[in-house]
Design a protein around this motif. Structure first.
Motif, PDB file in Angstrom:
ATOM      1  N   PRO A 107      -6.091 -13.151  15.215  1.00 18.42           N
ATOM      2  CA  PRO A 107      -5.063 -13.631  14.276  1.00 18.42           C
ATOM      3  C   PRO A 107      -3.776 -12.813  14.311  1.00 18.42           C
ATOM      4  N   VAL A 108      -2.680 -13.462  13.932  1.00 21.86           N
ATOM      5  CA  VAL A 108      -1.384 -12.752  13.842  1.00 21.86           C
ATOM      6  C   VAL A 108      -0.711 -13.061  12.500  1.00 21.86           C
ATOM      7  N   ASP A 109      -1.506 -13.511  11.537  1.00 19.66           N
ATOM      8  CA  ASP A 109      -0.892 -13.930  10.264  1.00 19.66           C
ATOM      9  C   ASP A 109      -0.735 -12.750   9.298  1.00 19.66           C
ATOM     10  N   GLY A 110      -0.178 -13.037   8.139  1.00 17.36           N
ATOM     11  CA  GLY A 110       0.098 -11.996   7.157  1.00 17.36           C
ATOM     12  C   GLY A 110      -1.174 -11.271   6.718  1.00 17.36           C
ATOM     13  N   GLU A 111      -2.290 -11.994   6.640  1.00 17.74           N
ATOM     14  CA  GLU A 111      -3.562 -11.360   6.244  1.00 17.74           C
ATOM     15  C   GLU A 111      -3.961 -10.300   7.278  1.00 17.74           C
ATOM     16  N   GLU A 112      -3.685 -10.604   8.538  1.00 20.02           N
ATOM     17  CA  GLU A 112      -4.003  -9.664   9.623  1.00 20.02           C
ATOM     18  C   GLU A 112      -3.120  -8.406   9.482  1.00 20.02           C
ATOM     19  N   GLY A 113      -1.829  -8.622   9.214  1.00 16.54           N
ATOM     20  CA  GLY A 113      -0.918  -7.493   9.022  1.00 16.54           C
ATOM     21  C   GLY A 113      -1.353  -6.650   7.831  1.00 16.54           C
ATOM     22  N   LEU A 114      -1.793  -7.333   6.778  1.00 19.45           N
ATOM     23  CA  LEU A 114      -2.225  -6.652   5.556  1.00 19.45           C
ATOM     24  C   LEU A 114      -3.442  -5.757   5.823  1.00 19.45           C
ATOM     25  N   LYS A 115      -4.378  -6.231   6.672  1.00 16.06           N
ATOM     26  CA  LYS A 115      -5.576  -5.424   6.973  1.00 16.06           C
ATOM     27  C   LYS A 115      -5.166  -4.073   7.573  1.00 16.06           C
ATOM     28  N   ASP A 116      -4.170  -4.081   8.447  1.00 16.36           N
ATOM     29  CA  ASP A 116      -3.712  -2.811   9.033  1.00 16.36           C
ATOM     30  C   ASP A 116      -3.047  -1.931   7.975  1.00 16.36           C
ATOM     31  N   LEU A 117      -2.317  -2.548   7.046  1.00 12.78           N
ATOM     32  CA  LEU A 117      -1.635  -1.761   6.003  1.00 12.78           C
ATOM     33  C   LEU A 117      -2.645  -1.089   5.068  1.00 12.78           C
ATOM     34  N   VAL A 118      -3.736  -1.779   4.754  1.00 13.94           N
ATOM     35  CA  VAL A 118      -4.783  -1.197   3.905  1.00 13.94           C
ATOM     36  C   VAL A 118      -5.338   0.054   4.603  1.00 13.94           C
ATOM     37  N   ILE A 119      -5.529  -0.051   5.917  1.00 14.41           N
ATOM     38  CA  ILE A 119      -6.080   1.086   6.674  1.00 14.41           C
ATOM     39  C   ILE A 119      -5.058   2.227   6.744  1.00 14.41           C
ATOM     40  N   ILE A 120      -3.774   1.885   6.953  1.00 15.58           N
ATOM     41  CA  ILE A 120      -2.732   2.933   6.985  1.00 15.58           C
ATOM     42  C   ILE A 120      -2.716   3.683   5.651  1.00 15.58           C
ATOM     43  N   ASP A 121      -2.755   2.952   4.546  1.00 18.79           N
ATOM     44  CA  ASP A 121      -2.785   3.609   3.218  1.00 18.79           C
ATOM     45  C   ASP A 121      -3.957   4.591   3.142  1.00 18.79           C
ATOM     46  N   ALA A 122      -5.123   4.132   3.616  1.00 20.32           N
ATOM     47  CA  ALA A 122      -6.335   4.964   3.523  1.00 20.32           C
ATOM     48  C   ALA A 122      -6.226   6.183   4.443  1.00 20.32           C
ATOM     49  N   ILE A 123      -5.625   6.012   5.611  1.00 16.32           N
ATOM     50  CA  ILE A 123      -5.474   7.152   6.540  1.00 16.32           C
ATOM     51  C   ILE A 123      -4.562   8.211   5.912  1.00 16.32           C
ATOM     52  N   TYR A 124      -3.457   7.782   5.314  1.00 20.84           N
ATOM     53  CA  TYR A 124      -2.565   8.759   4.662  1.00 20.84           C
ATOM     54  C   TYR A 124      -3.290   9.474   3.516  1.00 20.84           C
ATOM     55  N   GLU A 125      -4.086   8.706   2.775  1.00 21.40           N
ATOM     56  CA  GLU A 125      -4.807   9.323   1.650  1.00 21.40           C
ATOM     57  C   GLU A 125      -5.839  10.319   2.192  1.00 21.40           C
ATOM     58  N   ALA A 126      -6.534   9.928   3.255  1.00 22.31           N
ATOM     59  CA  ALA A 126      -7.555  10.804   3.846  1.00 22.31           C
ATOM     60  C   ALA A 126      -6.911  12.081   4.389  1.00 22.31           C
ATOM     61  N   ALA A 127      -5.740  11.944   5.038  1.00 19.33           N
ATOM     62  CA  ALA A 127      -5.060  13.123   5.601  1.00 19.33           C
ATOM     63  C   ALA A 127      -4.602  14.049   4.474  1.00 19.33           C
ATOM     64  N   ARG A 128      -4.163  13.431   3.368  1.00 13.04           N
ATOM     65  CA  ARG A 128      -3.647  14.227   2.238  1.00 13.04           C
ATOM     66  C   ARG A 128      -4.771  14.961   1.510  1.00 13.04           C
ATOM     67  N   THR A 129      -5.905  14.265   1.317  1.00  9.78           N
ATOM     68  CA  THR A 129      -6.972  14.800   0.464  1.00  9.78           C
ATOM     69  C   THR A 129      -8.101  15.455   1.245  1.00  9.78           C
ATOM     70  N   GLY A 130      -8.214  15.119   2.509  1.00 14.03           N
ATOM     71  CA  GLY A 130      -9.352  15.635   3.296  1.00 14.03           C
ATOM     72  C   GLY A 130     -10.623  14.851   3.034  1.00 14.03           C
ATOM     73  N   ALA A 131     -10.543  13.847   2.183  1.00 11.05           N
ATOM     74  CA  ALA A 131     -11.751  13.082   1.825  1.00 11.05           C
ATOM     75  C   ALA A 131     -11.993  11.936   2.790  1.00 11.05           C
ATOM     76  N   ARG A 132     -13.247  11.492   2.831  1.00 12.90           N
ATOM     77  CA  ARG A 132     -13.563  10.263   3.574  1.00 12.90           C
ATOM     78  C   ARG A 132     -13.270   9.108   2.626  1.00 12.90           C
ATOM     79  N   ILE A 133     -12.390   8.193   3.041  1.00 14.56           N
ATOM     80  CA  ILE A 133     -11.948   7.111   2.158  1.00 14.56           C
ATOM     81  C   ILE A 133     -12.714   5.832   2.486  1.00 14.56           C
ATOM     82  N   SER A 134     -13.347   5.286   1.463  1.00 12.18           N
ATOM     83  CA  SER A 134     -14.108   4.047   1.653  1.00 12.18           C
ATOM     84  C   SER A 134     -13.158   2.852   1.618  1.00 12.18           C
ATOM     85  N   LEU A 135     -13.434   1.879   2.453  1.00  8.52           N
ATOM     86  CA  LEU A 135     -12.584   0.673   2.479  1.00  8.52           C
ATOM     87  C   LEU A 135     -13.320  -0.523   1.879  1.00  8.52           C
ATOM     88  N   ILE A 136     -14.496  -0.264   1.298  1.00  8.70           N
ATOM     89  CA  ILE A 136     -15.228  -1.410   0.716  1.00  8.70           C
ATOM     90  C   ILE A 136     -15.440  -1.207  -0.781  1.00  8.70           C
TER      91      ILE A 136
END
Ligand code: NAD
Length: 367
Positions: free
Chosen positions: A338-367
């Protein structure tokens, strides 16, 4: 059973076409399809906008017909170079008037990252389909607003994921889905380059929304998802900064990150603005492997598996992308990835979690 008449009517052919012999009617349908072209305006006439415009010269289903720019001299050059009529030229101040222009179907937003949301929503409100560059927005919250605005306006929202149409990438994905590599349990994504000019918008947090992760790391995130065919359930991440003057607060220089998937697969990735020669995907399964290097650059992409090299003709990525996106919008064609907005959104959710994980050192759950 569908009758010939039903079939022709469903295919959208006129009564005149129905009166033609069956084969003639089918050719008329193909002709009608091929005649339909997506008329696109590019917003943001910078380096990537120019690359897309050049690639669109070879498109069969998409045509560059308009521009939106804040620089009058650029508009003049593009009018001459691409034969764009004055009535299809807009500025960032008046582009909302595009709603009254029946000669433009879609706008390709190719401005700096922080402008993707306001520009895409502006385009949607003007009733035009939106094609937006990656990263679709600065974070998932913005992405959700964009998806909702395009839905409310009844227009498509597509993200410029050109690799989703690249032949060798699609062949690796097809083989993975067919089980040819067995159970795929490991993905490695290396995405990076040495960034130059310290004054460019890519190193300005307000305009870029971050650093290498927003720009190049997103390829490894997206690649892990399409190569493994699963969505991650957790992330961990570590940030390293060697030059805090060039890479200011909130602008990541290098991040290593890991993602875990429901099958037990893991991805190990690197995103950096401080090293070249990093454009590589590796997928390992219980029965075989695939390796791509370069994996997401402008190509030609190189891919090989345990069976040998994958051969496919190199076509300029943006040419295929725009023709395929036209088919998606005009014919309702469904892409393999897919190349739709939902697909773009999935990557953004992961980017948010990666920044949070880098900041906190925690393992961030996505579910
Ligand atoms: P660029 O700096 O070359 O071009 C950006 C354009 O936006 C310029 O024409 C600039 O005048 C315009 N602009 C409008 N408002 C602006 C503002 N407030 N500040 C700065 N510029 C403004 O950048 P680019 O390399 O063309 O990147 C544009 C977008 O395309 C980015 O989101 C980037 O991630 C994306 N991109 C995607 C790919 C890809 O392969 N898919 C490759 C390169 C860039």
């Amino acid at each position: 059973m569908t009758s010939r008449r039903d079939f022709l009517q469903k295919a959208g052919l006129s009564t005149l076409a129905v009166s033609l012999p069956f084969t003639d009617a089918l050719s008329a349908m193909n002709l009608e399809r091929e005649d339909k072209v997506l008329r696109v305006a590019i917003m943001g006439l910078g380096s990537y906008g120019t690359r897309v415009a050049e690639a669109m010269k070879d498109c069969k289903r998409a045509k560059l017909v308009g521009v939106i720019s804040g620089t009058p001299s650029k508009i003049e050059t593009w009018k001459q170079k691409y034969g764009i009529p004055a009535k299809n030229c807009y500025t960032y101040e008046n582009y909302h008037q595009i709603k009254d222009n029946p000669d433009i179907d879609a706008v390709y937003v190719i401005t700096p990252n922080s402008l993707h949301k306001p520009h895409s929503i502006g385009v949607a409100k003007a009733g035009k389909h939106v094609i937006c560059e990656k990263p679709m927005a600065l974070n998932a919250e913005e992405g959700r607003e964009m998806v909702a605005a395009c839905k409310a306006a009844g227009v498509h929202l597509l993200v410029g994921y050109r690799m989703h149409f690249e032949a060798k990438t699609l062949e690796v994905v097809r083989r993975q889905r067919a089980g040819e590599f067995g159970k795929t349990l490991f993905f490695q994504g290396l995405s990076g380059f040495m960034i130059g000019d310290p004054t460019q918008w890519r190193l300005n947090r307000e305009l870029a929304g971050g650093g290498s992760m927003m720009d190049i790391g997103v390829y490894s995130i997206n690649g892990a998802r399409y190569m493994l065919g699963e969505e991650p359930i957790w992330v961990t991440a570590q940030e390293v900064k060697t030059d805090p003057v060039k890479f200011k607060q909130g602008v990541d220089e290098t991040i290593t990150f890991q993602m875990g998937f429901p099958s037990g697969a893991v991805a190990s990735c690197l995103s950096t603005y401080s090293m070249n020669n990093l454009d590589k995907f590796f997928l390992n399964g219980t029965k075989g492997f695939a390796e791509m290097q370069p994996s997401t650059g402008y190509g030609p992409i190189q891919a090989r598996t345990n069976q040998g090299p994958i051969e496919a003709q190199h076509i300029t990525h943006q040419t295929t992308q725009m023709d395929e996106m036209a088919a998606l919008i005009l014919d309702g064609k469904k892409p393999l990835i897919p190349v739709d907005g939902e697909e773009g959104l999935k990557d953004l959710v992961i980017i948010d979690a990666i920044y949070e994980a880098a900041r906190t050192g925690a393992r961030i759950s996505l579910i």
